[in-house]
Design a protein around this motif. Structure first.
Motif, PDB file in Angstrom:
ATOM      1  N   LEU A   1      17.760  -4.503   6.565  1.00  0.00           N
ATOM      2  CA  LEU A   1      18.764  -5.459   6.090  1.00  0.00           C
ATOM      3  C   LEU A   1      18.537  -5.860   4.635  1.00  0.00           C
ATOM      4  N   THR A   2      17.287  -5.844   4.203  1.00  0.00           N
ATOM      5  CA  THR A   2      16.970  -6.203   2.816  1.00  0.00           C
ATOM      6  C   THR A   2      16.913  -4.984   1.907  1.00  0.00           C
ATOM      7  N   GLY A   3      17.338  -3.841   2.417  1.00  0.00           N
ATOM      8  CA  GLY A   3      17.423  -2.643   1.586  1.00  0.00           C
ATOM      9  C   GLY A   3      16.102  -1.969   1.292  1.00  0.00           C
ATOM     10  N   LYS A   4      15.072  -2.220   2.099  1.00  0.00           N
ATOM     11  CA  LYS A   4      13.761  -1.613   1.876  1.00  0.00           C
ATOM     12  C   LYS A   4      13.632  -0.326   2.686  1.00  0.00           C
ATOM     13  N   SER A   5      13.099   0.698   2.061  1.00  0.00           N
ATOM     14  CA  SER A   5      12.873   1.947   2.773  1.00  0.00           C
ATOM     15  C   SER A   5      11.699   1.778   3.731  1.00  0.00           C
ATOM     16  N   VAL A   6      11.834   2.307   4.939  1.00  0.00           N
ATOM     17  CA  VAL A   6      10.735   2.231   5.903  1.00  0.00           C
ATOM     18  C   VAL A   6       9.881   3.497   5.870  1.00  0.00           C
ATOM     19  N   ARG A   7      10.193   4.411   4.963  1.00  0.00           N
ATOM     20  CA  ARG A   7       9.364   5.596   4.796  1.00  0.00           C
ATOM     21  C   ARG A   7       8.156   5.234   3.933  1.00  0.00           C
ATOM     22  N   MET A   8       6.990   5.694   4.342  1.00  0.00           N
ATOM     23  CA  MET A   8       5.764   5.384   3.605  1.00  0.00           C
ATOM     24  C   MET A   8       4.894   6.635   3.521  1.00  0.00           C
ATOM     25  N   PRO A   9       4.071   6.739   2.459  1.00  0.00           N
ATOM     26  CA  PRO A   9       3.132   7.865   2.370  1.00  0.00           C
ATOM     27  C   PRO A   9       2.034   7.745   3.421  1.00  0.00           C
ATOM     28  N   ARG A  10       1.297   8.842   3.594  1.00  0.00           N
ATOM     29  CA  ARG A  10       0.291   8.896   4.656  1.00  0.00           C
ATOM     30  C   ARG A  10      -0.766   7.810   4.512  1.00  0.00           C
ATOM     31  N   ARG A  11      -1.243   7.574   3.273  1.00  0.00           N
ATOM     32  CA  ARG A  11      -2.317   6.586   3.125  1.00  0.00           C
ATOM     33  C   ARG A  11      -1.818   5.179   3.461  1.00  0.00           C
ATOM     34  N   ALA A  12      -0.518   4.903   3.232  1.00  0.00           N
ATOM     35  CA  ALA A  12       0.030   3.602   3.612  1.00  0.00           C
ATOM     36  C   ALA A  12       0.083   3.479   5.135  1.00  0.00           C
ATOM     37  N   HIS A  13       0.370   4.584   5.821  1.00  0.00           N
ATOM     38  CA  HIS A  13       0.350   4.549   7.285  1.00  0.00           C
ATOM     39  C   HIS A  13      -1.071   4.311   7.797  1.00  0.00           C
ATOM     40  N   GLY A  14      -2.059   4.890   7.097  1.00  0.00           N
ATOM     41  CA  GLY A  14      -3.447   4.631   7.477  1.00  0.00           C
ATOM     42  C   GLY A  14      -3.786   3.161   7.343  1.00  0.00           C
ATOM     43  N   LEU A  15      -3.326   2.548   6.251  1.00  0.00           N
ATOM     44  CA  LEU A  15      -3.546   1.116   6.056  1.00  0.00           C
ATOM     45  C   LEU A  15      -2.821   0.309   7.124  1.00  0.00           C
ATOM     46  N   ALA A  16      -1.580   0.688   7.431  1.00  0.00           N
ATOM     47  CA  ALA A  16      -0.804  -0.031   8.456  1.00  0.00           C
ATOM     48  C   ALA A  16      -1.501   0.042   9.808  1.00  0.00           C
ATOM     49  N   LEU A  17      -2.099   1.191  10.124  1.00  0.00           N
ATOM     50  CA  LEU A  17      -2.824   1.332  11.379  1.00  0.00           C
ATOM     51  C   LEU A  17      -4.025   0.397  11.429  1.00  0.00           C
ATOM     52  N   VAL A  18      -4.755   0.311  10.320  1.00  0.00           N
ATOM     53  CA  VAL A  18      -5.912  -0.591  10.242  1.00  0.00           C
ATOM     54  C   VAL A  18      -5.457  -2.041  10.374  1.00  0.00           C
ATOM     55  N   MET A  19      -4.359  -2.392   9.680  1.00  0.00           N
ATOM     56  CA  MET A  19      -3.823  -3.750   9.784  1.00  0.00           C
ATOM     57  C   MET A  19      -3.366  -4.045  11.211  1.00  0.00           C
ATOM     58  N   GLY A  20      -2.747  -3.059  11.856  1.00  0.00           N
ATOM     59  CA  GLY A  20      -2.312  -3.255  13.227  1.00  0.00           C
ATOM     60  C   GLY A  20      -3.480  -3.528  14.153  1.00  0.00           C
TER      61      GLY A  20
ATOM     62  N   LEU B   1       5.602  -2.301   5.189  1.00  0.00           N
ATOM     63  CA  LEU B   1       4.199  -2.195   5.584  1.00  0.00           C
ATOM     64  C   LEU B   1       3.924  -3.047   6.820  1.00  0.00           C
ATOM     65  N   LEU B   2       4.457  -4.270   6.829  1.00  0.00           N
ATOM     66  CA  LEU B   2       4.269  -5.146   7.978  1.00  0.00           C
ATOM     67  C   LEU B   2       4.931  -4.586   9.240  1.00  0.00           C
ATOM     68  N   ALA B   3       6.113  -3.988   9.077  1.00  0.00           N
ATOM     69  CA  ALA B   3       6.815  -3.435  10.236  1.00  0.00           C
ATOM     70  C   ALA B   3       5.976  -2.343  10.903  1.00  0.00           C
ATOM     71  N   TRP B   4       5.463  -1.424  10.100  1.00  0.00           N
ATOM     72  CA  TRP B   4       4.645  -0.353  10.673  1.00  0.00           C
ATOM     73  C   TRP B   4       3.334  -0.904  11.231  1.00  0.00           C
ATOM     74  N   ALA B   5       2.732  -1.871  10.544  1.00  0.00           N
ATOM     75  CA  ALA B   5       1.476  -2.454  11.029  1.00  0.00           C
ATOM     76  C   ALA B   5       1.674  -3.101  12.397  1.00  0.00           C
ATOM     77  N   ILE B   6       2.788  -3.833  12.563  1.00  0.00           N
ATOM     78  CA  ILE B   6       3.061  -4.473  13.858  1.00  0.00           C
ATOM     79  C   ILE B   6       3.331  -3.418  14.925  1.00  0.00           C
ATOM     80  N   LEU B   7       4.056  -2.349  14.561  1.00  0.00           N
ATOM     81  CA  LEU B   7       4.342  -1.290  15.534  1.00  0.00           C
ATOM     82  C   LEU B   7       3.048  -0.630  16.007  1.00  0.00           C
ATOM     83  N   TYR B   8       2.166  -0.296  15.069  1.00  0.00           N
ATOM     84  CA  TYR B   8       0.889   0.289  15.469  1.00  0.00           C
ATOM     85  C   TYR B   8       0.083  -0.718  16.293  1.00  0.00           C
ATOM     86  N   GLY B   9       0.123  -1.960  15.880  1.00  0.00           N
ATOM     87  CA  GLY B   9      -0.622  -2.991  16.594  1.00  0.00           C
ATOM     88  C   GLY B   9      -0.162  -3.159  18.024  1.00  0.00           C
ATOM     89  N   VAL B  10       1.149  -3.123  18.241  1.00  0.00           N
ATOM     90  CA  VAL B  10       1.648  -3.334  19.607  1.00  0.00           C
ATOM     91  C   VAL B  10       1.288  -2.152  20.508  1.00  0.00           C
TER      92      VAL B  10
END
Length: 313
Positions: free
Chosen positions: A63-82, A194-203
């Motif tokens: 809704l805020t126009g942000k892309s949800v595509r992220m590079p691999r290292r950002a996904h690694g960070l999101a997993l750690v945050m999750g 980043l938060l969206a992916w982190a929460i998804l991995y976390g759940v």
């Protein structure tokens, strides 16, 4: 990255409003958590919260126009945050509330600036000032008095030592996520994404943990449970996390951390009214010491944050 805000930045509406809104919401969530663990295992209560928050955070990103595509290292960070923020932190916090009043748990978590500073020193090479150490010592002395008072009164008849240990484990887990997300991998992507992916991995981790520790899902019939879950997921997570991290970007981590002091005041006030928390002389002295120590320590962080090393744009 913007420069640290000048004095009196907290008086500006664009800063003061999200600052107060975040504190009010987070101050209320501590009491709501108590109702979540009354009839449902803590692991499933955490999983339900973030199962609802994850799609809502993705929707906010789109809704805020942000892309949800992220590079691999950002996904690694999101997993750690999750793992650390949206699984371990909340699992430990929910479990601790079975033994301590919500206000005390909030107060222990509110001293997270101590673990943040230590981890930032080890992982990011940031300095810790003598004034910060002094303030931290004062705050920890206040926490000790509050826990002694809790052990004497024990309104929940729980294991105070275990509750404190669980809350501390939750604090350290959140600190790890806070410090690790400050690296370049986190700055390269939109915060909401980043938060969206982190929460998804976390759940995903939450559900696996719940199945392993608590067995099949427990679905309470209480409307209050699901109303509390919606509040924690949509308001206590989707609204507040982007607001708070935006504050960190605009006024610096030191000033934004004053939010924790206000959260504690609100949480303990709610605990007093709704949980019958008893303000003995020992508790009053502990609360005053803790608040004083936090202010001293956070003012030291503010000075240190005023001239940060400028990261890559």
């Amino acid at each position: 990255m913007t420069e640290a805000a000048p004095p009196h930045a907290l008086l500006r509406p664009r800063i003061a409003i999200p600052f107060l809104v975040t504190a009010l919401i987070w101050g209320s969530t501590w009491y709501v958590i108590r109702g979540q663990i009354a009839d449902v295992p803590a692991q499933w209560a955490v999983a339900y919260r973030f199962a609802l928050a994850a799609p809502a955070m993705f929707a906010l990103a789109l809704l805020t126009g942000k892309s949800v595509r992220m590079p691999r290292r950002a996904h690694g960070l999101a997993l750690v945050m999750g793992l650390f923020q949206f699984c371990a932190n909340f699992t430990f916090v929910y479990a601790s509330e079975a033994h301590l009043t919500s206000g005390i748990v909030a107060l222990i978590i509110g001293v997270m600036f101590v673990s943040n500073a230590l981890l930032a020193r080890v992982l990011l090479g940031q300095t810790v000032t003598a004034r910060f150490i002094l303030g931290s010592a004062i705050a920890l002395a206040g926490i000790a008095l509050l826990l002694v008072n809790e052990a004497r009164t024990a309104p929940l008849e729980g294991n105070v030592a275990l509750g404190a240990a669980l809350a501390l484990a939750g604090m350290i887990s959140a600190s790890l996520a806070n410090v690790l997300q400050a690296g370049p991998a986190g700055r390269d992507v939109p915060l909401v994404s980043l938060l969206a992916w982190a929460i998804l991995y976390g759940v995903g981790i939450d559900i696996g943990l719940a199945l392993a520790l608590a067995g099949p899902p427990v679905l309470p019939a209480s409307g209050w449970f699901w109303a509390g879950t919606a509040w924690l997921a949509l308001v206590g997570t989707v609204v507040t996390f982007p607001l708070y991290y935006q504050l960190v970007r605009e006024i610096g981590a030191g000033r934004a951390a004053y939010n924790g002091v206000l959260v504690i005041v609100i949480a303990m006030s709610i605990s007093t009214v709704l949980e019958g928390y008893r303000w003995s002389a020992l508790a009053i002295a502990g609360a005053l010491l803790a608040t004083l120590g936090m202010i001293v320590a956070l003012r030291a962080r503010q000075v240190a944050a005023a001239t940060p090393a400028r990261p890559p744009e």
